[in-house]
Design a protein around this motif. Structure first.
Motif, PDB file in Angstrom:
ATOM      1  N   VAL A   1      -6.881  19.491  -6.675  1.00 18.35           N
ATOM      2  CA  VAL A   1      -5.530  19.880  -5.771  1.00 18.35           C
ATOM      3  C   VAL A   1      -5.742  19.220  -4.478  1.00 18.35           C
ATOM      4  N   PHE A   2      -7.062  19.357  -3.427  1.00 14.50           N
ATOM      5  CA  PHE A   2      -6.717  18.867  -2.567  1.00 14.50           C
ATOM      6  C   PHE A   2      -6.605  17.862  -1.942  1.00 14.50           C
ATOM      7  N   GLN A   3      -7.199  17.118  -2.839  1.00 13.16           N
ATOM      8  CA  GLN A   3      -6.486  15.609  -2.742  1.00 13.16           C
ATOM      9  C   GLN A   3      -5.556  14.500  -3.563  1.00 13.16           C
ATOM     10  N   LEU A   4      -4.948  15.677  -4.027  1.00 11.33           N
ATOM     11  CA  LEU A   4      -3.503  15.322  -4.532  1.00 11.33           C
ATOM     12  C   LEU A   4      -1.930  15.879  -2.953  1.00 11.33           C
ATOM     13  N   MET A   5      -3.256  17.086  -2.691  1.00  8.70           N
ATOM     14  CA  MET A   5      -1.928  17.384  -1.462  1.00  8.70           C
ATOM     15  C   MET A   5      -2.145  16.507  -0.104  1.00  8.70           C
ATOM     16  N   GLU A   6      -3.274  15.700  -0.259  1.00  8.87           N
ATOM     17  CA  GLU A   6      -3.328  14.968   1.117  1.00  8.87           C
ATOM     18  C   GLU A   6      -2.927  13.618   0.470  1.00  8.87           C
ATOM     19  N   ALA A   7      -2.791  13.144  -0.912  1.00  5.05           N
ATOM     20  CA  ALA A   7      -1.589  12.024  -0.858  1.00  5.05           C
ATOM     21  C   ALA A   7      -0.574  12.137  -0.738  1.00  5.05           C
ATOM     22  N   PHE A   8       0.134  13.308  -1.745  1.00  6.08           N
ATOM     23  CA  PHE A   8       0.980  13.572  -1.088  1.00  6.08           C
ATOM     24  C   PHE A   8       1.760  13.404   0.224  1.00  6.08           C
ATOM     25  N   LYS A   9       0.959  14.140   1.011  1.00  9.21           N
ATOM     26  CA  LYS A   9       1.498  13.948   3.043  1.00  9.21           C
ATOM     27  C   LYS A   9       1.270  13.266   3.490  1.00  9.21           C
ATOM     28  N   SER A  10       0.227  11.878   3.407  1.00  8.86           N
ATOM     29  CA  SER A  10       0.251  10.805   2.847  1.00  8.86           C
ATOM     30  C   SER A  10       1.282   9.939   3.281  1.00  8.86           C
ATOM     31  N   ASN A  11       1.829  10.213   1.608  1.00  5.25           N
ATOM     32  CA  ASN A  11       2.886   9.566   1.428  1.00  5.25           C
ATOM     33  C   ASN A  11       4.225   9.441   1.530  1.00  5.25           C
ATOM     34  N   LEU A  12       4.609  10.931   2.091  1.00  2.00           N
ATOM     35  CA  LEU A  12       5.580  11.548   2.347  1.00  2.00           C
ATOM     36  C   LEU A  12       5.892  10.950   3.140  1.00  2.00           C
ATOM     37  N   THR A  13       5.138  10.911   4.486  1.00  2.00           N
ATOM     38  CA  THR A  13       4.523  10.038   5.978  1.00  2.00           C
ATOM     39  C   THR A  13       4.578   9.195   6.188  1.00  2.00           C
ATOM     40  N   THR A  14       4.158   8.628   5.145  1.00  5.52           N
ATOM     41  CA  THR A  14       4.737   6.497   4.826  1.00  5.52           C
ATOM     42  C   THR A  14       5.951   6.750   4.421  1.00  5.52           C
ATOM     43  N   LEU A  15       6.635   7.455   4.106  1.00  5.63           N
ATOM     44  CA  LEU A  15       8.570   7.343   3.738  1.00  5.63           C
ATOM     45  C   LEU A  15       9.032   7.529   4.229  1.00  5.63           C
TER      46      LEU A  15
END
Length: 201
Positions: free
Chosen positions: A37-51
């Protein structure tokens, strides 16, 4: 062992990442729910910031202006390759009806201009005449038949019945004074300087 609730929550996070065209990270231990969950949340945050960043980026070819800071926008904005642009020049809007402005990147104009004769406004020139006389080399006859020196005759011949007489030319220094120097004059509009940058990549 992952419960159905945990699996559903992980699937939701992965779906969110996929929706924003992100990349789902590969887990060494996919059975560890909390780590996953932690890794997926961090991945979502990172990809959303990029978007979000990509959505607000100035595209290649854009002009960035700053009135106070000379720092390259790649440092200020965190993206792109930027080069200094328009040094010492004003920017002019595109206008299809004028050949000087009907395409991007055209340059023209001059900081100083020296006018040619056809561009001068109506004006006058002063004449310098130091004074001169015209001499009649021979005598003439008056209406009474007497001869006289025309250089000493102070009145018009017409009152004595005489006609026009020819005089010799006299070049004694009459001159037309020149006007202007031909030096270039300033051709600048009122201006304020800013730092311009153009994005190239």
């Amino acid at each position: 062992m992952t419960t159905s609730y945990e699996a559903g929550f992980i699937a939701l996070l992965e779906s969110l990442i996929t929706t924003i065209n992100g990349t789902i990270p590969v887990m060494a231990d996919p059975t560890n729910f909390e780590t996953r969950v932690f890794q997926l949340m961090e991945a979502f945050k990172s990809n959303l910031t990029t978007l979000i960043t990509q959505g607000t980026e100035l595209p290649v070819g854009s002009i960035y202006a700053n009135a106070d800071v000379a720092t390259n926008p790649s440092t200020l904005l965190g993206y792109g390759t930027w080069v200094s642009f328009g040094e010492g020049r004003c920017l002019m809007g595109y206008d299809v009806s004028q050949t000087e402005f009907n395409a991007g990147g055209k340059t023209g104009g001059a900081k100083t201009v020296a006018l040619v004769a056809s561009q001068n406004g109506a004006h006058i020139h002063d004449v310098t005449d130091p004074g001169h006389a015209h001499i009649k080399a021979s005598t003439f006859s008056t209406a009474g038949g007497a001869s006289a020196d025309p250089n000493l005759w102070p009145v018009s011949l017409s009152i004595f019945g005489g006609g026009p007489i020819a005089t010799s030319p006299n070049f004694t220094g009459v001159s037309v004074n020149s006007s202007g120097s031909g030096n270039p004059h300033q051709n600048l509009a009122p201006y304020v300087t800013v730092y311009y940058w153009r994005r190239t990549a």
